[in-house]
Write an enzyme that holds these catalytic residues in place. Structure first.
Site, PDB file in Angstrom:
ATOM      1  N   CYS A 172      51.817 -99.199  46.385  1.00 21.60           N
ATOM      2  CA  CYS A 172      51.227 -98.245  45.086  1.00 21.60           C
ATOM      3  C   CYS A 172      49.736 -97.547  45.809  1.00 21.60           C
ATOM      4  O   CYS A 172      48.550 -98.023  46.756  1.00 21.60           O
ATOM      5  CB  CYS A 172      51.128 -98.944  43.760  1.00 21.60           C
ATOM      6  SG  CYS A 172      50.423 -97.796  42.624  1.00 21.60           S
ATOM      7  N   HIS A 180      59.618 -95.018  40.500  1.00 18.55           N
ATOM      8  CA  HIS A 180      58.162 -95.704  41.081  1.00 18.55           C
ATOM      9  C   HIS A 180      57.384 -94.739  39.479  1.00 18.55           C
ATOM     10  O   HIS A 180      56.567 -95.481  39.217  1.00 18.55           O
ATOM     11  CB  HIS A 180      57.584 -95.404  42.017  1.00 18.55           C
ATOM     12  CG  HIS A 180      56.202 -95.974  42.581  1.00 18.55           C
ATOM     13  ND1 HIS A 180      55.870 -97.482  42.912  1.00 18.55           N
ATOM     14  CD2 HIS A 180      54.503 -95.748  42.061  1.00 18.55           C
ATOM     15  CE1 HIS A 180      55.000 -97.880  42.867  1.00 18.55           C
ATOM     16  NE2 HIS A 180      54.154 -96.108  42.326  1.00 18.55           N
ATOM     17  N   GLU A 181      57.167 -93.291  39.774  1.00 21.43           N
ATOM     18  CA  GLU A 181      56.251 -92.375  38.959  1.00 21.43           C
ATOM     19  C   GLU A 181      56.591 -92.745  37.818  1.00 21.43           C
ATOM     20  O   GLU A 181      55.741 -93.048  36.423  1.00 21.43           O
ATOM     21  CB  GLU A 181      56.483 -90.780  39.434  1.00 21.43           C
ATOM     22  CG  GLU A 181      55.621 -90.868  40.927  1.00 21.43           C
ATOM     23  CD  GLU A 181      54.526 -91.834  41.377  1.00 21.43           C
ATOM     24  OE1 GLU A 181      53.487 -92.390  40.733  1.00 21.43           O
ATOM     25  OE2 GLU A 181      54.501 -92.191  42.835  1.00 21.43           O
ATOM     26  N   HIS A 201      54.623 -95.797  36.426  1.00 20.86           N
ATOM     27  CA  HIS A 201      53.456 -95.393  35.775  1.00 20.86           C
ATOM     28  C   HIS A 201      53.266 -94.866  34.558  1.00 20.86           C
ATOM     29  O   HIS A 201      52.145 -95.607  33.659  1.00 20.86           O
ATOM     30  CB  HIS A 201      52.935 -94.823  37.458  1.00 20.86           C
ATOM     31  CG  HIS A 201      52.237 -95.404  37.860  1.00 20.86           C
ATOM     32  ND1 HIS A 201      51.144 -95.591  37.882  1.00 20.86           N
ATOM     33  CD2 HIS A 201      52.915 -95.297  38.574  1.00 20.86           C
ATOM     34  CE1 HIS A 201      50.792 -96.574  39.203  1.00 20.86           C
ATOM     35  NE2 HIS A 201      51.884 -95.859  40.480  1.00 20.86           N
TER      36      HIS A 201
END
Length: 136
Positions: free
Chosen positions: A85, A126-127, A130
């Protein structure tokens, strides 16, 4: 505008709020910042530039695509992988899914529902993590 990358884990661990049309400027900042970091980054979430809104941008190879208020509604084919990241040092193990279906608003704030698989699906997961305050 290119924005600095947020590295404060306390901030990154907070859930993002729903984005509205008033947040359109964040989309361009994310696109600019992703472009400036394209040598080591394939996706970004708004909290990575210090904005707690559910907005992500994903490099699809041919273009960087924004997704507003993304939600993964279906997933299948779990597998183990390692990810890095831009906001953190090193890599960490995580579980991802080969195939996903995502509901989101496009840059024009029109509702979309798309299926993704493989590498693009992994970036989106992954985003979205977040946005949910999950740091990998």
């Amino acid at each position: 505008m290119i924005r600095p990358i947020m590295r404060d884990v306390f901030f990154l661990n907070q859930k993002s709020e729903q984005a509205t049309e008033a947040d359109k400027h964040v989309i361009q900042d994310l696109l600019d910042t992703l472009k400036a970091n394209e040598d080591g980054c394939v996706g970004m979430a708004a909290n990575m530039i210090g904005v707690k809104k559910r907005i992500i941008v994903v490099s699809m190879g041919f273009a960087n695509i924004p997704m507003i208020n993304p939600v993964i509604v279906k997933k299948s084919g779990p597998y183990e992988t390692e990810e890095g990241c831009l906001s953190l040092l090193g890599v960490r193990k995580t579980t991802r899914y080969k195939d996903i279906e995502v509901e989101f608003l496009d840059a024009g704030f029109k509702k979309q529902r798309q299926k993704y698989s493989g590498w693009i699906a992994q970036i989106i997961q992954h985003e979205v993590d977040h946005c949910d305050g999950i740091v990998i």
